[in-house]
Design an enzyme around this catalytic site. Structure first.
Site, PDB file in Angstrom:
ATOM      1  N   SER A  37      -2.283   4.178   3.410  1.00  0.00           N
ATOM      2  CA  SER A  37      -3.456   4.299   2.527  1.00  0.00           C
ATOM      3  C   SER A  37      -4.538   3.274   2.876  1.00  0.00           C
ATOM      4  O   SER A  37      -5.709   3.483   2.538  1.00  0.00           O
ATOM      5  CB  SER A  37      -3.068   4.207   1.048  1.00  0.00           C
ATOM      6  OG  SER A  37      -2.527   2.939   0.740  1.00  0.00           O
ATOM      7  N   SER A  64       0.865  -1.189   0.000  1.00  0.00           N
ATOM      8  CA  SER A  64       0.000   0.000   0.000  1.00  0.00           C
ATOM      9  C   SER A  64       0.891   1.224   0.000  1.00  0.00           C
ATOM     10  O   SER A  64       2.067   1.142   0.358  1.00  0.00           O
ATOM     11  CB  SER A  64      -0.861   0.033   1.262  1.00  0.00           C
ATOM     12  OG  SER A  64      -0.091   0.431   2.378  1.00  0.00           O
ATOM     13  N   ASP A  65       0.357   2.378  -0.385  1.00  0.00           N
ATOM     14  CA  ASP A  65       1.096   3.597  -0.098  1.00  0.00           C
ATOM     15  C   ASP A  65       0.929   3.882   1.396  1.00  0.00           C
ATOM     16  O   ASP A  65       0.115   3.269   2.091  1.00  0.00           O
ATOM     17  CB  ASP A  65       0.633   4.775  -0.970  1.00  0.00           C
ATOM     18  CG  ASP A  65       1.718   5.857  -1.080  1.00  0.00           C
ATOM     19  OD1 ASP A  65       2.672   5.847  -0.267  1.00  0.00           O
ATOM     20  OD2 ASP A  65       1.625   6.720  -1.975  1.00  0.00           O
ATOM     21  N   TRP A  66       1.684   4.808   1.856  1.00  0.00           N
ATOM     22  CA  TRP A  66       1.808   5.171   3.270  1.00  0.00           C
ATOM     23  C   TRP A  66       0.434   5.378   3.949  1.00  0.00           C
ATOM     24  O   TRP A  66      -0.251   6.344   3.611  1.00  0.00           O
ATOM     25  CB  TRP A  66       2.626   6.452   3.313  1.00  0.00           C
ATOM     26  CG  TRP A  66       2.990   6.993   4.628  1.00  0.00           C
ATOM     27  CD1 TRP A  66       2.200   7.790   5.422  1.00  0.00           C
ATOM     28  CD2 TRP A  66       4.236   6.850   5.307  1.00  0.00           C
ATOM     29  NE1 TRP A  66       2.890   8.139   6.540  1.00  0.00           N
ATOM     30  CE2 TRP A  66       4.152   7.578   6.496  1.00  0.00           C
ATOM     31  CE3 TRP A  66       5.425   6.191   5.016  1.00  0.00           C
ATOM     32  CZ2 TRP A  66       5.197   7.670   7.404  1.00  0.00           C
ATOM     33  CZ3 TRP A  66       6.463   6.289   5.915  1.00  0.00           C
ATOM     34  CH2 TRP A  66       6.348   7.009   7.092  1.00  0.00           C
TER      35      TRP A  66
END
Ligand code: NOJ
Length: 757
Positions: free
Chosen positions: A289, A285-287
């Site tokens: 997210s 995942s992005d940070w």
């Protein structure tokens, strides 16, 4: 159902059969998996930023305790051999199974050797250059224990307000795909995973999946609502290319796509990525997210957010601490199958085996320093910067230099160097400068002084965003005594990148005022513009004879600029993102649809200019200030007519592998050697859906001596001609095909080919 009990006999047979020979990374992953507890498995799906609190409440997770029990699979932002070795020691020597950590970092345009920002690098239109810079970045990063970069960013960006346009390759899916593949090859040591075990290879990550660059209003993290066709035609191709090149990881994005956050988007993460493309690496995942599914409004609590993220196809949770907290419970409650967890863990373990982390979990800290900034790396940084510059304009209509090009600089010129970016080493590093240090940078001032000695006078003039005119007087004095003025102006490096969207795209602060004052002296001026995005330079284009886009050139900024300004090297870059005249034109991109009421152009005179009801603005020209593909050099090139190998061809023939050969003769008509980037464009009419006015389908970069001619040849195949049609099928359709080879997206002499049933 407990999958471990089903999978074990199968694993045992696979394993016992082939362990006599060397087991594959996948077999080793399966073998290890069967010895893991559920908590240990989930641990592999957990990533934290080293030592950092997590979540909106800034919860401080005891990362050391988690490491001790195998509860973390990956850390990001742990930097340097001593640090990564110390953390690795806990994972390898203290945790029950000793599974090594995978260290990740944003190595975006270099690790210690800082190259130009990606938008600048892309302007070189040179896959081999991208591959070589990524290779260097990988070698330096790996020397410090980093075996995973969150790069390349392959987001298409059509909106320069979006600050992250700096991190990608601009607006075109074809070029973006070629450069994505090159970056994957560079980081991973080749196509696929075969060379990952080399100590200088690191995992690449195609991000941000997907359509993150389509943010409404250009505001970072914002909503994206686009058709499935635009998604597939425009935003997906570079991701697909990266996947086909064997990129091991993908990163899901922050944005919602058509109402569904991309970190919980089953359609894109599982339907397209896993099922259609057969991607078998892992998705991070992005940070936070996954946690952001709550503010997005599709989860009311952590548990649902974790469930939705995981079920959609996100294997690893970056920094949200939700998989660690919720996944074991979700498995025990039967909401998530352990089989699904196993599949994710297996992908991550396989990557760790492929990297050779089990054999070599540590790096040699004594060798780390010597792995950085090698002379050949610095030479490459200079070459990359030289190739990244785009000469937008080089002609003075009036003044001292009236009627002729103002660059290159004369050897005996007295030069005034003015502007806040002339001598700011830190700014040259650009955003995401990783371990780049300002001490390593040579500024334009330093290198011009070395070349021209006392013939160069420097005055800062103003600051980047300042309003004070205090420094103007010194700048004007410097300019008065010079034959030539170099204005080093632009944005601060912090004005592009993540969370750095702008509503204005002009020179910030009072830099334009300074430029106007200097211009009144009537001296020939070159504007060297530093930025992480296309800027609106309408006044500058109308009044300043020479403009060079320098982006953020990296640690060799000064030497590269000096060599190009003096003509030791000719500029050769071309724009990969359209430069607008005014912010109100945005989004503006070269491969737009035509509308039923286009403004008359050379090939369309259906309405006369006086007609009001056309697709245009009443207060501004609709065309770009400088188009995609534009870039000048110190010589001139002419293009002969475009020739096609046939006047007609059938869809079936193309499907069966037939090609259309395209050729044009390019001649260096100037008096200097020069490098050109020839571009192949197509247009299709008579199709089931409206197609762009032009689409890039090939490019070639070459150097010609004065008078020399080169036959530039391209092949069009079904792959280039297929598009997502009215039934959302990728197909070649009967159409009237227009093709041309050109120096930019707005030039060229077209020819036609009929594609029939
Ligand atoms: C957030 C950014 O969107 C992403 O590009 C980056 O890789 C991660 N943070 C990790 O730093």
């Amino acid at each position: 159902m407990n999958t471990a009990t089903i999978a074990c006999p199968l694993i045992a047979s696979v394993v016992s059969l082939s362990f006599a020979a060397a087991p594959t990374p996948d077999q080793r992953a399966l073998d290890l998996l069967q010895r893991m507890t559920l908590e240990e498995k989930v641990g592999q799906l957990v990533q934290f930023s080293d030592g950092m609190a997590t979540g909106p409440d800034r919860v401080k997770v005891d990362q050391t305790a988690l490491l001790n029990k195998g509860g973390i699979g990956s850390l990001l932002n742990a930097v340097g051999a001593h640090k990564t070795n110390a953390l690795q020691k806990i994972a390898v020597e203290k945790s029950r199974l000793g599974v090594p950590l995978l260290f990740g970092l944003d190595v975006i345009h270099g690790y210690r050797t800082t190259f130009p920002v990606p938008l600048g690098l892309s302007a070189a239109w040179d896959p081999s250059l991208i591959e070589r810079t990524a290779r260097v970045a990988a070698a330096e990063a790996a020397a410090g224990g980093i075996r995973w970069t969150f790069a390349p960013m392959v987001d298409i960006a059509r909106d320069p307000r979006w600050g992250r346009i700096m991190e990608g390759s601009g607006e075109d899916p074809y070029l973006g795909s070629a450069l994505a593949v090159a970056a994957v090859r560079g980081y991973q040591g080749g196509i696929g995973t075969a060379n990952l075990a080399q100590p200088t290879s690191i995992l690449a990550c195609a991000k941000h999946f997907v359509a993150y660059g389509g943010a409404e209003g250009g505001r970072d993290y914002n909503t994206v609502d686009i058709s499935e066709r635009v998604l597939r035609d425009v935003y997906l191709p570079p991701f697909r290319a990266a996947s086909d090149a064997g990129v091991v990881t993908f990163m899901s994005a922050f944005n919602a796509l058509n109402g569904v956050p991309t970190s919980a988007n089953h359609h894109t993460l599982t339907g397209i990525l896993r099922n259609e493309w057969k991607f078998d690496g892992f998705v991070v995942s992005d940070w936070t997210s996954v946690a952001e599914l709550i503010p997005h409004g599709i989860a009311l609590d952590d548990r649902t957010a974790a469930l939705k993220g995981f079920a959609s196809g996100v294997d690893m949770d970056m920094q949200a601490n939700l998989y660690a907290a919720e996944l074991p419970g979700l498995v025990r409650a039967g909401k998530v199958s352990e089989q699904a967890v196993d599949a994710s863990v297996r992908r991550i373990l396989r990557a760790k085996f492929e990297l050779g982390l089990f054999e070599n979990p540590y790096v040699n800290a004594d060798a780390e320093a010597a792995a950085m900034l090698k002379p050949e790396y610095i030479a490459l940084a200079r070459e990359a910067a030289e190739q990244s510059f785009v000469l937008l304009k080089n002609y003075a209509a009036t003044g001292d230099a009236g009627g002729r090009p103002v660059l290159p600089l004369a050897a005996n010129a007295r030069i005034a160097l003015i502007g806040p970016l002339a001598d700011d080493a830190e700014e040259m590093l650009g955003g995401w400068s990783c371990q780049g240090k300002k001490e390593d940078v040579i500024t334009l001032r330093a290198s011009l002084a070395e070349r021209f000695g006392s013939a160069v006078t420097y005055a800062q003039g103003t600051t980047i965003t300042g309003g004070s005119r205090e420094g103007f007087a010194a700048a004007l004095d410097a300019a008065k005594n010079a034959d030539f003025v170099i204005m080093a102006l632009g944005e601060s490096r912090h004005m592009s990148g993540e969370a750095a969207s702008r509503t204005r795209l002009d020179l910030p602060g009072n830099q334009l005022d300074l430029l106007k004052e200097v211009d009144k002296l009537g001296k020939p001026i070159v504007l060297v513009a530093f930025s992480g995005r296309p800027l609106t330079l309408a006044w500058e284009a109308a009044n300043i004879p020479a403009i060079l886009m320098a982006w953020y050139p990296g640690l060799q900024a000064g030497p590269a600029l000096t060599r190009v300004l003096t003509g030791e090297v000719s500029p050769s870059g071309k724009l990969t993102a359209t430069m607008p005249r005014a912010v109100g034109q945005v989004p503006i991109y070269y491969n737009h649809l035509k509308t039923g009421r286009p403004v008359p152009g050379p090939d369309d005179v259906s309405k006369d200019q006086g007609y009001k009801f056309l697709s245009r603005y009443v207060d501004e020209d609709g065309s770009p200030l400088y188009p995609f593909g534009h870039g000048l050099t110190y010589t001139t090139f002419t293009y002969g007519p475009t020739k096609a190998s046939t006047k007609e061809i059938s869809v079936n023939a193309l499907r069966n592998g037939a090609t259309i050969e395209i050729e044009s003769a390019v001649t260096n008509t100037g008096s200097r050697s020069g490098t050109e980037i020839a571009q192949l464009y197509i247009r299709q009419r008579g199709t089931s859906v409206a197609r762009p006015v032009r689409e890039l389908k090939g490019f070639e970069k070459f150097t010609l001596e004065p008078g020399q001619t080169r036959a530039v040849k391209f092949k069009l195949t079904a792959a280039e001609l297929a598009f997502w049609n009215i039934d959302t099928q990728l197909a070649v359709e009967p159409c009237e095909l227009t093709v041309w080879v050109a120096a930019s997206s707005i030039t060229g002499t077209p020819t036609k080919v009929m594609i029939h049933e």
